[in-house]
Design a protein around this motif. Structure first.
Motif, short mmCIF file in Angstrom:
data_model
loop_
_atom_site.label_atom_id
_atom_site.label_comp_id
_atom_site.label_asym_id
_atom_site.label_seq_id
_atom_site.Cartn_x
_atom_site.Cartn_y
_atom_site.Cartn_z
N ALA A 20 0.87 -1.29 -0.05
CA ALA A 20 -0.12 0.06 0.06
C ALA A 20 0.78 1.39 0.16
O ALA A 20 0.46 2.26 -0.74
N LYS A 21 2.04 1.13 0.76
CA LYS A 21 2.87 2.56 0.90
C LYS A 21 3.61 2.59 -0.47
O LYS A 21 3.48 3.61 -1.05
N GLN A 22 4.06 1.56 -1.15
CA GLN A 22 4.57 1.60 -2.48
C GLN A 22 3.52 2.25 -3.56
O GLN A 22 4.08 3.15 -4.47
N PHE A 23 2.29 2.03 -3.51
CA PHE A 23 1.18 2.39 -4.36
C PHE A 23 0.98 3.90 -4.17
O PHE A 23 1.16 4.74 -5.10
N ALA A 24 0.79 4.43 -2.85
CA ALA A 24 0.65 5.76 -2.45
C ALA A 24 1.91 6.72 -3.07
O ALA A 24 1.87 7.66 -3.51
N GLU A 25 3.11 5.94 -2.85
CA GLU A 25 4.38 6.86 -3.15
C GLU A 25 4.41 6.83 -4.79
O GLU A 25 4.58 8.17 -5.36
N GLU A 26 3.95 6.00 -5.16
CA GLU A 26 3.83 6.15 -7.17
C GLU A 26 2.97 7.13 -7.22
O GLU A 26 3.07 7.96 -8.20
N ALA A 27 1.84 7.09 -6.85
CA ALA A 27 0.83 8.07 -6.96
C ALA A 27 1.07 9.52 -6.54
O ALA A 27 0.85 10.15 -7.38
N PHE A 28 1.72 9.71 -5.44
CA PHE A 28 2.42 10.89 -5.24
C PHE A 28 3.27 11.56 -6.20
O PHE A 28 3.16 12.60 -6.73
N ALA A 29 4.09 10.77 -6.80
CA ALA A 29 5.02 11.23 -7.64
C ALA A 29 4.41 11.55 -9.02
O ALA A 29 4.80 12.80 -9.58
N VAL A 30 3.52 10.68 -9.53
CA VAL A 30 2.89 10.99 -10.72
C VAL A 30 2.16 12.26 -10.46
O VAL A 30 2.10 13.07 -11.51
N MET A 31 1.28 12.42 -9.53
CA MET A 31 0.55 13.60 -9.27
C MET A 31 1.18 14.91 -9.20
O MET A 31 0.92 15.68 -9.89
N ALA A 32 2.20 14.91 -8.53
CA ALA A 32 3.16 15.83 -8.37
C ALA A 32 3.76 16.57 -9.76
O ALA A 32 3.85 17.56 -10.16
N PHE A 33 4.21 15.53 -10.65
CA PHE A 33 4.78 15.91 -11.99
C PHE A 33 3.82 16.64 -12.82
O PHE A 33 4.02 17.40 -13.26
N GLN A 69 -1.37 22.88 4.99
CA GLN A 69 -2.39 21.82 5.16
C GLN A 69 -1.28 20.55 4.77
O GLN A 69 -1.33 19.64 5.64
N LEU A 70 -0.46 20.70 3.60
CA LEU A 70 0.23 19.56 3.15
C LEU A 70 1.23 19.27 4.37
O LEU A 70 1.35 17.94 4.53
N GLY A 71 1.87 20.17 5.02
CA GLY A 71 2.90 19.93 6.08
C GLY A 71 2.23 19.21 7.37
O GLY A 71 2.63 18.26 7.75
N LEU A 72 1.09 19.69 7.60
CA LEU A 72 0.16 18.92 8.69
C LEU A 72 -0.33 17.32 8.44
O LEU A 72 -0.04 16.45 9.10
N LEU A 73 -0.73 17.23 7.13
CA LEU A 73 -0.89 15.95 7.01
C LEU A 73 0.07 14.89 6.77
O LEU A 73 0.06 13.96 7.08
N LEU A 74 1.32 15.63 6.19
CA LEU A 74 2.48 14.68 6.23
C LEU A 74 3.25 14.58 7.62
O LEU A 74 3.41 13.14 7.62
N LEU A 75 3.05 15.16 8.40
CA LEU A 75 3.37 14.93 9.82
C LEU A 75 2.67 13.89 10.51
O LEU A 75 2.98 12.98 11.18
N ALA A 76 1.13 14.25 10.15
CA ALA A 76 0.19 13.18 10.77
C ALA A 76 0.30 11.73 10.27
O ALA A 76 0.53 10.78 10.96
N LEU A 77 0.55 11.51 8.89
CA LEU A 77 1.08 10.34 8.33
C LEU A 77 2.45 9.69 9.06
O LEU A 77 2.28 8.53 9.17
N ARG A 78 3.18 10.41 9.06
CA ARG A 78 4.34 9.83 9.75
C ARG A 78 4.14 9.55 11.20
O ARG A 78 4.69 8.48 11.64
N ARG A 79 3.52 10.14 11.80
CA ARG A 79 2.99 9.69 13.40
C ARG A 79 2.16 8.67 13.41
O ARG A 79 2.27 7.68 14.15
N GLY A 80 1.35 8.30 12.14
CA GLY A 80 0.53 7.10 12.01
C GLY A 80 1.45 5.94 11.74
O GLY A 80 0.75 4.90 11.40
N GLY A 81 2.87 6.16 11.31
CA GLY A 81 3.62 4.96 11.13
C GLY A 81 3.92 4.76 9.68
O GLY A 81 4.45 3.64 9.28
N MET A 82 3.56 5.88 8.84
CA MET A 82 4.00 5.58 7.46
C MET A 82 4.76 6.80 6.89
O MET A 82 4.17 8.09 6.95
#
Length: 529
Positions: free
Chosen positions: A78-91, A198-211
């Motif tokens: 699931a993490k790999q899928f999310a990372e691939e989606a993040f990269a494609v969307m950002a580009f 907003q993006l900073g807060l969510l990334l921090l929350a995701l890190r605290r959630g273990g991913m």
């Protein structure tokens, strides 16, 4: 599901209340003039993407796929899928943003063609839009991170992040205005800066959630191609309401000056119940339906959809009638200050009443669409949605001259009602929607209780708002209307059989049971998310 609805709805309510505070300041400082019109159009483009991605198409395609991978193949897949989606969307979104900055004058001719008749307004709208457009990238990436958190059934941070939009906007409006050409520029900078927060807060929350997400080289893997195929039609299917609102802006730009602002303030009020109820139910419903469909639990998925409709209409029906009856007092109290005149309040309240006609339909679209998305069907909502966009445009043109500022919201409401009828008819034919006895019984009770409440509101309003009060009597009169509505509905609901204390206790006991035994599964207990 109910716990997820309450979490998302609670934070959305906080965000909407802060949004009202921001809009009250805008109304007082700017009113409904040239700067307000230009800023609201500049806000429309990134806001359209925020609502499409944050509350619609992206979650519709991403969350079921992420949840399925998380359950079937584990956290790493699931993490790999999310990372691939993040990269494609950002580009791709980065490229889209650059093109938007370059060709903004042409985009403005599409979104607000009427502004071209006033060169100063048109140029200001272009300048402000160039400031706000980077919010598109930031909020879409934030939507992806929110989707990951929602797929992990962590709703708090994803819902709370929208609070930052209003906090940063208010701060920029109050403190940046002396250093920029107009207050519109300060508001525009507040939009983009809030995206960073907003993006900073969510990334921090995701890190605290273990991913923690790393950003690989963007590649169109088979999973990304499937995600994009499902997401592309969903942009229309899940975002029909937003596309209809965009049509409203196009038509409003052709109407007398100030119409864009009048419609904006009306839409902001009706967005409170729409966001708190519709977004909350839709966000919490999709992951649960996806799991039940994947597990082959047909009876459970039918029960879940019935209960979601029930929860949504329980508050939406009385809210719609209350907004129709109390539109003028609400607009007058919220925005009737400073540069916002009584005439602006009157016009905006008429638009609000027209929007409120379709409020239950706006919410039900968000409830019914996940029933398609959970089964991987994003094409059917598109077909229904495009037909409704065409209907909305046709009605806008027909209503533009005889109804003026009332035409766009009324056309949008009729289109939303048609959308619900189309989606519900298809779900019924496919046996993916079967209203049970409980839903029908409670719906009848809700309608009766809402009508009782409406009668009380009409009587109170006649006595308290015969003339427009000033100062504290204005606030006291609106408070009396609110108390009347709440008490009238609360008393009528158990009497007419919509809900009773035993039903509420049963729901709460289910929540406690699920918190004790999260692994338990039952077609009746559907409150886990």
């Amino acid at each position: 599901m109910l716990r997820g609805i309450l979490t998302v709805g609670g934070w959305t309510l906080v965000s909407r209340l802060l949004g009202f505070a921001r809009d009250m300041l805008i109304a007082a400082f700017v009113g409904t003039g040239l700067i307000a019109d230009a800023f609201f159009v500049a806000l429309k483009l990134p806001n359209l993407f925020r609502r499409l991605f944050g509350e619609g198409a992206f979650n519709a395609a991403f969350v079921p796929a992420f949840s399925g991978l998380l359950q079937a193949e584990g956290k790493q897949a699931a993490k790999q899928f999310a990372e691939e989606a993040f990269a494609v969307m950002a580009f791709w979104l980065g490229i889209m943003t650059i093109l938007g900055e370059i060709f903004m004058p042409y985009l403005m001719l599409v979104l607000a063609p009427g502004f071209s008749a006033t060169p100063a307004k048109f140029q200001l709208a272009v300048d402000l839009s160039r400031i706000t457009f980077p919010y598109l990238v930031l909020i879409c990436l934030a939507a992806l991170v929110s989707g990951v958190l929602n797929g992990m059934e962590k709703f708090t941070a994803a819902s709370a992040s929208y609070v930052l939009f209003n906090i940063v906007s208010i701060a920029c409006m109050l403190w940046m205005t002396p250093y920029v050409p107009t207050i519109g520029h300060a508001l525009a900078w507040g939009v983009s800066l809030s995206g960073v927060a907003q993006l900073g807060l969510l990334l921090l929350a995701l890190r605290r959630g273990g991913m923690t997400l790393s950003i690989p080289r963007p590649r169109l893997t088979p999973q990304m191609r499937l995600l994009m195929r499902r997401m592309a039609p969903g942009l229309v299917g899940a975002g029909v309401t937003q596309l209809n609102l965009a049509v409203d802006v196009i038509i409003a730009s052709l109407l007398p000056a100030g119409t864009v602002s009048v419609l904006y303030f009306a839409d902001r009020v009706q967005q409170l119940p729409l966001g708190v109820i519709g977004t909350a139910v839709g966000t919490a419903l999709l992951p649960l339906l996806s799991r039940q469909v994947r597990a082959g639990e047909a009876a459970a998925s039918l029960d879940t959809l019935n209960r979601a409709i029930e929860y949504a209409l329980f508050l939406t029906l009385p809210a719609a009638l209350a907004l129709i009856v109390c539109a003028y007092p609400i607009i007058l109290v919220l925005f009737g200050h400073g540069a916002f005149s009584l005439e602006s309040a009157r016009l905006s309240s008429q638009a609000l009443a027209a929007y409120a006609v379709g409020l239950p339909a706006f919410v039900l679209v968000k409830v019914l669409a996940p029933a398609f998305f959970a089964r991987g069907d994003t094409s059917t909502p598109v077909k229904v949605g495009m037909a409704c966009v065409g209907l909305n445009l046709t009605l806008n043109v027909a209503f533009m001259v005889p109804l003026a500022h009332i035409g766009p919201p009324l056309a949008t409401s009729v289109a939303a009602i048609s959308n619900v009828i189309g989606l519900a008819t298809i779900l019924l034919r496919r046996a993916h929607l079967k209203p049970d006895h409980q839903l029908i019984r409670r719906l009848i009770g809700m309608i009766g209780a809402s009508l009782v409440m409406t009668g009380g509101l009409i009587l109170v309003r006649i006595h308290l708002f015969a003339v427009a009060p000033h100062g504290w009597p204005r606030y006291a009169s609106l408070a009396a209307l609110i108390v009347t509505g709440l008490l009238g509905y609360a008393v009528a609901v158990p009497v007419l059989g919509a809900y009773n204390l035993r039903d509420i206790k049963r729901v709460m006991s289910r929540r406690r049971l699920q918190s004790v035994n999260k692994s338990a599964t039952s077609p009746v207990i559907t409150t886990e998310t």
